[in-house]
Design a protein around this motif. Structure first.
Motif, PDB file in Angstrom:
ATOM      1  N   VAL A 301       0.858  -1.358  -0.137  1.00 46.32           N
ATOM      2  CA  VAL A 301       0.020   0.004   0.037  1.00 46.32           C
ATOM      3  C   VAL A 301       0.683   1.306   0.014  1.00 46.32           C
ATOM      4  N   SER A 302       0.280   2.268  -0.471  1.00 48.00           N
ATOM      5  CA  SER A 302       1.079   3.544  -0.541  1.00 48.00           C
ATOM      6  C   SER A 302       1.310   4.179   0.973  1.00 48.00           C
ATOM      7  N   GLY A 303       2.392   4.800   1.087  1.00 45.76           N
ATOM      8  CA  GLY A 303       3.079   5.040   2.341  1.00 45.76           C
ATOM      9  C   GLY A 303       3.626   3.871   3.239  1.00 45.76           C
ATOM     10  N   GLY A 304       3.579   2.720   2.674  1.00 41.32           N
ATOM     11  CA  GLY A 304       4.357   1.621   3.334  1.00 41.32           C
ATOM     12  C   GLY A 304       5.706   1.651   3.318  1.00 41.32           C
ATOM     13  N   PRO A 305       6.545   0.456   3.404  1.00 41.41           N
ATOM     14  CA  PRO A 305       7.710   0.367   3.048  1.00 41.41           C
ATOM     15  C   PRO A 305       8.504   0.418   1.554  1.00 41.41           C
ATOM     16  N   ARG A 306       7.600  -0.039   0.915  1.00 40.76           N
ATOM     17  CA  ARG A 306       7.950  -0.251  -0.463  1.00 40.76           C
ATOM     18  C   ARG A 306       7.637   1.094  -1.347  1.00 40.76           C
ATOM     19  N   SER A 307       6.855   2.118  -0.609  1.00 42.44           N
ATOM     20  CA  SER A 307       5.997   2.950  -1.363  1.00 42.44           C
ATOM     21  C   SER A 307       6.967   4.355  -1.828  1.00 42.44           C
ATOM     22  N   SER A 308       6.724   4.979  -2.957  1.00 44.40           N
ATOM     23  CA  SER A 308       7.401   6.124  -3.074  1.00 44.40           C
ATOM     24  C   SER A 308       6.686   7.370  -2.731  1.00 44.40           C
ATOM     25  N   SER A 310       4.889   9.877  -0.113  1.00 43.30           N
ATOM     26  CA  SER A 310       5.182  10.373   1.173  1.00 43.30           C
ATOM     27  C   SER A 310       3.891  10.054   2.041  1.00 43.30           C
ATOM     28  N   TRP A 311       3.801   9.533   3.053  1.00 39.09           N
ATOM     29  CA  TRP A 311       2.775   9.311   4.097  1.00 39.09           C
ATOM     30  C   TRP A 311       2.197  10.551   4.459  1.00 39.09           C
ATOM     31  N   GLN A 312       2.981  11.771   4.698  1.00 40.42           N
ATOM     32  CA  GLN A 312       2.534  13.020   5.003  1.00 40.42           C
ATOM     33  C   GLN A 312       1.553  13.522   4.073  1.00 40.42           C
ATOM     34  N   ASP A 313       1.738  13.158   2.562  1.00 39.35           N
ATOM     35  CA  ASP A 313       1.111  13.879   1.730  1.00 39.35           C
ATOM     36  C   ASP A 313      -0.063  13.352   1.152  1.00 39.35           C
ATOM     37  N   VAL A 314      -0.561  12.284   1.709  1.00 39.17           N
ATOM     38  CA  VAL A 314      -1.631  11.356   1.049  1.00 39.17           C
ATOM     39  C   VAL A 314      -2.945  12.068   1.543  1.00 39.17           C
TER      40      VAL A 314
END
Length: 690
Positions: A301-308, A310-314
């Protein structure tokens, strides 16, 4: 007896004292409009909602009628030459004003007939017709008042009965007409077979506003209207005096200019208030909720370890969406089959500054998380805030046993009604992404190529469908879409408007169907069901597919002949300029009053049928036993997540209060976390030393 009547007249006259004919005409038209403001809508509404409808309706009627009457009276002054000073001049002027009002009323009625509504007419024609109606109402209001003034003037005569001239007219006559309209409304409901209880408008399936509350609301709004009327009059007089002082020749248009300036001031105040609402909504759409403070641990999933991404921007909705992905164990427990971790991709509005940049980021995210190795990719266009229907996403994950990738891109942080100006951004963004996705999928051998489908709800349905507004259903095939589901498609969706107008042109293969429920789908002919690949699920009483700005000046198709109306549309209701628009706007506000875990098929809530329609629309068949288990799991899961959010938010609020109090007591900030985690108090001697 005469003394009692005279005293009552003087008391009531205080409300009209100081008002000139334009203001009195505005009061008459506004108070008359109270009755019809209680017409039923598509959904139940509360007393506060009714107060908004009645308040805005009477304010509009007052302002527009006062402006029209001011123009008529200015024209009369131009004919008579000056303001009357004695009885003879007053009578002459009154006669000219009466003739002017009758002429305005006749011209308004004639223009309405000339501009009678046509199919697919331009909105300018509708505005012209409604403006003509306003002129006719202004002329009628003025004629009534001038006629009654003349009658009372004749009754007063020369015999000293001057109190006749003090008899108030606007409010009593307007109130009587409003009562008549209100009674006619109830009679129409009774003829239509609508059950009313002893309180009148307290209807089981329409409104929770009782007669007692209706009268209270009407009285309160009317009182507020008089305060507004007096303020508007003083402002208009002030502006008129300034205009006349600057240019004495402008005497005849000074007062109308004052009323016009007052209307502009109200509009400006409304615009400023709306901007504050926008700012607050955008701040809320980007807020970090206590339940989703930490990034997800899933690698899919986005924001996870393999994601490009940013968790702060979703954004708030993105954090919810990716955190709520099902686990393989949860899927297996319900479907009783092995499952894999589903993929959820979400690109927030702040993840990139441009539509093409966000589309490119979404493509790279799909690649990084392994979406092109799944059997199904579903592009999901969110609502204004970025919200995506959790039930749909989870149903897809259950139905595919996790072998699915759901991808979405945010185009606004505001709720859908406040995001109408962002629709173009959403359409451009979706168009760029779908074209990029098409070429990427074509590069995969056909035997290993994922199926591509689409989903949109509310404004998300509009921003996804209007990508193909010039192509109709053929546009779906052009980008490789095989299946699609759209919920509560808004009335302003160009694709849907054209498809409804000429279905054979915009959908030559009959691949699109629009139904209210799963039962309504089953009632379709077998041939239509076999061809269907794209589904518009639209409730008859959902205001979103019916509400749009032309509703203020143009009668809609859904309020056509009573015998042909959809179920859920009140048969006794007639379209009224502005009022119908306001009632339907309140319906939009109330369309999503949902209870977590309690799925219903009503208004803009489509959760009840979503599991079956996900199975149907995306060609993912499921037996009845597992469908029942899945639906039960969906309800339980929604309730559990709602409880988790509620408890987390309340805990965060309580922690903030504890921190604030400890700071007042002088407890060092570095000791607070330990105290909160342990729940132990500071030893008394240690606290004293601190």
């Amino acid at each position: 007896m005469a003394n009692v009547v005279q005293l009552a007249s003087r008391m009531l006259n205080a409300t009209e004292r100081g008002m000139q004919l334009p203001e009195r005409a505005g009061v008459l038209a506004a108070s008359t409009s109270v009755g019809r403001s209680f017409s039923r809508g598509l959904l139940p509404r509360a007393t506060a909602d009714q107060a908004i409808i009645t308040g805005v309706s009477v304010t509009l009627n007052y302002a527009l009628t006062a402006l029209a009457q001011s123009l008529i009276e200015s024209a009369a002054f131009k004919v008579t030459g000056a303001r009357p000073t004695d009885r003879t001049e007053r009578i002459a002027h009154r006669n000219v004003v009466l003739v002017g009002n009758v002429a305005a009323m006749g011209a308004g009625v004639l223009a309405q007939r000339v501009l009678a509504q046509r199919k697919d007419e331009r909105i300018t024609r509708a505005w012209g017709r409604t403006s003509s109606w306003r002129i006719a109402v202004g002329g009628l209001s003025g004629s009534i008042l001038v006629g009654l003034d003349a009658a009372f003037d004749r009754l007063s005569g020369e015999g000293g009965r001057d109190w006749w001239r003090q008899v108030p007219v606007a409010l009593p006559v307007g109130g009587a007409l409003a009562a008549y309209e209100y009674r006619a409304l109830r009679k129409a409901m009774e003829r239509a077979g609508v059950e009313t209880d002893a309180s009148g408008l307290s209807l089981k399936e329409s409104s929770s506003v009782s007669t007692g509350r209706a009268l209270l609301v009407g009285t309160g709004v009317t009182a507020g209207m008089f305060v507004l009327a007096e303020g508007e009059r003083l402002f208009a007089d002030g502006v008129g005096a300034v205009v006349q002082a600057l240019s004495p020749r402008a005497e005849l248009i000074a007062k109308p200019m004052g009323h016009l300036a007052a209307s502009g001031l109200l509009a400006g105040a409304g615009y400023a208030g709306l901007q504050k609402v926008f700012h607050k909504a955008e701040h809320g759409g980007d807020a970090v909720e206590a339940a989703y403070r930490t990034p997800p641990t899933s690698e899919f999933v986005s924001g996870g370890p393999r994601s490009s991404v940013s968790w702060q921007d979703v954004g708030r909705e993105g954090r919810r969406f990716v955190n709520m992905a099902l686990t393989p164990a949860e899927i297996t427990e319900v479907m009783d089959e092995p499952a894999m971790a589903p993929i959820r991709v979400f690109v927030g509005l702040e993840s990139n500054d441009t539509t093409s940049g966000r589309a490119d980021l979404a493509m790279r995210e799909l690649e990084a998380l392994g979406a092109f190795e799944r059997q199904l990719i579903v592009f999901m266009s969110p609502t204004g805030t970025g919200y995506l229907n959790y039930v749909t996403a989870e149903a897809l994950e259950y139905l595919t046993r996790g072998d699915v990738a759901c991808v979405a891109m945010q185009y606004s942080l505001r709720p859908s009604p406040l995001s109408l100006g962002r629709v173009g951004i959403g359409i451009d963004q979706n168009n760029a992404f779908l074209h990029a996705l098409k070429w990427r999928l074509h590069a995969i051998p056909e035997d290993r190529r994922p199926r591509l489908a689409i989903f949109g709800e509310s404004l998300g349905a509009q921003t996804s469908l209007d990508v193909f507004q010039e192509e109709g259903a053929l546009g779906f095939s052009r980008v490789g879409l095989e299946r699609g589901l759209f919920l509560g498609t808004p009335a302003n969706t160009k694709w849907r408007q054209r498809w409804l107008s000429e279905p054979s042109v915009w959908d030559p293969h009959g691949e699109v169907v629009e139904v209210d429920s799963y039962e309504e789908y089953l009632a379709l002919p077998e041939e239509a069901r076999q061809r269907a690949r794209f589904f518009l699920l639209t409730h008859h009483n959902d205001p979103m597919p019916k509400f749009w700005f032309p509703l203020a000046v143009q009668a809609p198709d859904w309020l056509g002949p009573r015998e042909g109306r959809e179920p859920g549309v009140p048969p006794e209701v007639a379209w009224r300029p502005y009022t119908t628009f306001l009632i339907t706007l309140i319906d939009v506000k109330n369309a999503m009053n949902v209870i977590p875990g309690k799925f219903v098929a009503k208004g803009h809530d489509y959760r009840k049928d979503l599991a079956r329609f996900a199975s149907l629309a995306y060609d993912l068949p499921l037996d009845d036993a597992r469908m029942e288990r899945m639906e039960r799991a969906l309800r339980q899961r929604e309730l559990a997540w709602a409880q988790r959010r509620l408890l987390a938010d309340q805990s965060a609020e309580a922690e903030a209060k504890v921190r604030e109090q400890l700071a007042k007591w002088g407890v060092p900030e570095e000791r607070v976390p330990a105290l909160l985690s342990s729940g132990l108090a500071v030893e008394s001697d240690e606290y004293a030393a601190t």
